[in-house]
Design a protein around this motif. Structure first.
Motif, PDB file in Angstrom:
ATOM      1  N   LYS A   1       0.741  -1.363   0.179  1.00 26.37           N
ATOM      2  CA  LYS A   1      -0.116  -0.091   0.026  1.00 26.37           C
ATOM      3  C   LYS A   1       0.816   1.222  -0.011  1.00 26.37           C
ATOM      4  CE  LYS A   1      -4.208   1.732   2.044  1.00 26.37           C
ATOM      5  NZ  LYS A   1      -5.230   1.576   3.221  1.00 26.37           N
ATOM      6  N   LYS A   2       1.699   1.314   0.588  1.00 26.06           N
ATOM      7  CA  LYS A   2       2.717   2.460   0.985  1.00 26.06           C
ATOM      8  C   LYS A   2       3.637   2.726  -0.221  1.00 26.06           C
ATOM      9  CE  LYS A   2       2.627   2.935   5.791  1.00 26.06           C
ATOM     10  NZ  LYS A   2       3.264   2.815   7.048  1.00 26.06           N
ATOM     11  N   VAL A   3       4.146   1.690  -0.964  1.00 25.36           N
ATOM     12  CA  VAL A   3       5.046   1.503  -2.054  1.00 25.36           C
ATOM     13  C   VAL A   3       4.240   0.875  -3.152  1.00 25.36           C
ATOM     14  CG1 VAL A   3       7.498   1.224  -2.892  1.00 25.36           C
ATOM     15  CG2 VAL A   3       6.932   1.771  -0.447  1.00 25.36           C
ATOM     16  N   ARG A   4       3.772   1.641  -4.194  1.00 26.06           N
ATOM     17  CA  ARG A   4       3.286   1.026  -5.118  1.00 26.06           C
ATOM     18  C   ARG A   4       3.887   0.161  -5.930  1.00 26.06           C
ATOM     19  NH1 ARG A   4      -1.801   3.280  -6.333  1.00 26.06           N
ATOM     20  NH2 ARG A   4      -2.888   3.780  -4.282  1.00 26.06           N
ATOM     21  N   PRO A   5       3.889  -1.179  -6.450  1.00 29.33           N
ATOM     22  CA  PRO A   5       4.564  -1.798  -7.088  1.00 29.33           C
ATOM     23  C   PRO A   5       5.105  -1.376  -8.625  1.00 29.33           C
ATOM     24  CG  PRO A   5       2.549  -2.994  -7.119  1.00 29.33           C
ATOM     25  CD  PRO A   5       2.494  -1.713  -6.284  1.00 29.33           C
ATOM     26  N   GLY A   6       4.111  -0.621  -9.175  1.00 33.06           N
ATOM     27  CA  GLY A   6       4.209  -0.211 -10.667  1.00 33.06           C
ATOM     28  C   GLY A   6       4.272  -1.254 -11.498  1.00 33.06           C
ATOM     29  N   LEU A   7       3.395  -2.161 -11.105  1.00 33.63           N
ATOM     30  CA  LEU A   7       3.119  -3.369 -12.063  1.00 33.63           C
ATOM     31  C   LEU A   7       1.571  -3.762 -12.006  1.00 33.63           C
ATOM     32  CD1 LEU A   7       5.672  -6.159 -10.951  1.00 33.63           C
ATOM     33  CD2 LEU A   7       5.978  -4.352 -12.630  1.00 33.63           C
TER      34      LEU A   7
ATOM     35  N   GLY B   1      -5.305  -0.249  -1.396  1.00 42.09           N
ATOM     36  CA  GLY B   1      -5.426   1.454  -1.726  1.00 42.09           C
ATOM     37  C   GLY B   1      -5.328   1.426  -3.359  1.00 42.09           C
ATOM     38  N   MET B   2      -5.331   0.352  -4.237  1.00 37.38           N
ATOM     39  CA  MET B   2      -5.378   0.345  -5.359  1.00 37.38           C
ATOM     40  C   MET B   2      -6.619   0.036  -6.193  1.00 37.38           C
ATOM     41  SD  MET B   2      -1.764  -1.393  -6.327  1.00 37.38           S
ATOM     42  CE  MET B   2      -1.332  -2.534  -4.716  1.00 37.38           C
TER      43      MET B   2
END
Length: 375
Positions: free
Chosen positions: A206-212, A237-238
């Motif tokens: 949640k805090k660091v979006r994976p970007g995938l 949160g996505m």
């Protein structure tokens, strides 16, 4: 209908049935009594009666209805778990949105699994499918409970943790090197215990979006998968929803395979999109992990990062082998934190995994592999 007795079932597994319908109680009791390795030790018509008798009956697995008079299943659940520590509870309900919501809430409160009742037991096919699935779930959960009891004590976990290993020691898991390409898609397969595990992993992103893009094949019926997607959206949160045929596959979006459909990834004029099919079940499952992992491997190759979470059986094993042979990376949940170590155990014991990890370590590891975590 009987199956061979699993290793370690030297005495029958003890089961309790709680349902306000005398017809359903009698039907389930009769089914289970016909299995040599299962014994119905008690039955009750409501949660209050079940709480009063569960300690003395001492079941290993309890089949719990949701809608009952005097005390419903959700109210009774924490009382039952307190009265009989270690009890494995299978929630059973008719397939409505309300009951699906309650079943997922029950999993958060400590239930081990859920099962959708057929709308009518007069349908022979529906009744047979329900019977087979119920027996399989009871066996897996009870066998895992005994295996854990026979092993050294494990640390207390936030969610029920059951091992399903044989009573004899396992061979050490052989790991393989992770792929060297930067991941471009995250694929997840899960079954029994999966909703809790998925929320834990995706909550850790949640805090660091994976970007995938994140695509999930969770063994669940229709209605349940839509609600699961909503729960995962709140946890992560996505944006999260059931995959729809033709949806573009976008980064930081979660796509859950809808119940009774396989979910694939296809190339449409250079754009990655979702395709849903009603092709025959694979490994008795629809959705199955196999089509998702298989089609993603064909498109992304070494850019696949895959995760196998808790679940019965070995769905996804064949496609996982294709995935890692294409240069992708596979991680599995470990036995101690899995509700059932079937699916992750199958890929781990086949030597396909770069890592086999406790649930709490999976999200940080995914971020490191993606290049968004602390080295």
């Amino acid at each position: 209908m009987s199956e061979s007795r699993p290793a370690g079932a030297d005495r029958p597994y003890r089961v309790m049935v709680v349902d306000d319908s005398a017809i359903i109680r009698g039907l389930i009791t009769r089914w289970l009594s016909q299995e040599a390795d299962l014994e119905v030790v008690a039955s009750a018509a409501n949660g209050q009666a079940a709480v009063a008798m569960v300690k003395q009956a001492d079941p290993e697995v309890l089949v719990l209805d949701i809608e009952m008079p005097e005390m419903d299943g959700l109210t009774a659940l924490p009382k039952l778990l307190a009265a009989r520590p270690g009890l494995r509870v299978v929630m059973a309900s008719t397939l409505t949105r309300r009951n699906a919501e309650i079943s997922l809430k029950a999993l958060e409160l400590g239930a081990s699994d859920y099962l959708a009742k057929p709308e009518s037991t007069r349908s022979a096919d529906a009744a047979i499918a329900f019977r087979l699935e119920l027996i399989a779930k009871i066996r897996a959960l009870a066998h895992g409970l005994r295996t854990r009891s026979a092993a050294a004590p494990a640390p207390r976990l936030a969610t029920p943790a059951v091992q399903t290993s044989r009573l004899s020691p396992r061979e050490p898991v052989k790991l393989r090197a992770a792929g060297t390409a930067r991941p471009r898609v995250l694929l997840i397969g899960s079954s029994t215990g999966g909703p809790q595990a998925l929320a834990g992993v995706l909550g850790g992103l949640k805090k660091v979006r994976p970007g995938l893009p994140i695509l999930i094949a969770q063994h669940m019926p229709a209605t349940f998968t839509a609600i699961l997607a909503e729960h995962l959206g709140r946890a992560s949160g996505m944006p999260s929803a059931e995959g729809k045929d033709g949806d573009p596959v976008l980064a930081d979006h979660i796509y859950v395979a809808p119940g009774d459909h396989h979910m694939q990834i296809v190339d449409t004029n250079g754009e990655r999109r979702i395709r849903l099919t009603r092709d025959p079940p694979e490994n008795f499952c629809r959705p199955s992990v196999e089509p998702l992992f298989r089609t993603a491997s064909a498109l992304y190759g070494a850019g696949c990062l895959a995760l196998m979470l808790t679940g019965m059986g070995s769905d996804g094993l064949k496609a996982s082998r294709t995935l890692v042979e294409s240069g992708g990376t596979l991680i599995a949940q470990d036995e101690a934190t899995s509700v059932v170590w079937g699916m992750p155990g199958a890929v781990a014991q086949a030597g396909l995994c770069a890592q086999v990890l406790p649930l709490a370590e999976i999200a940080p590891t995914l971020l490191r592999l993606i290049g968004r975590g602390t080295p």
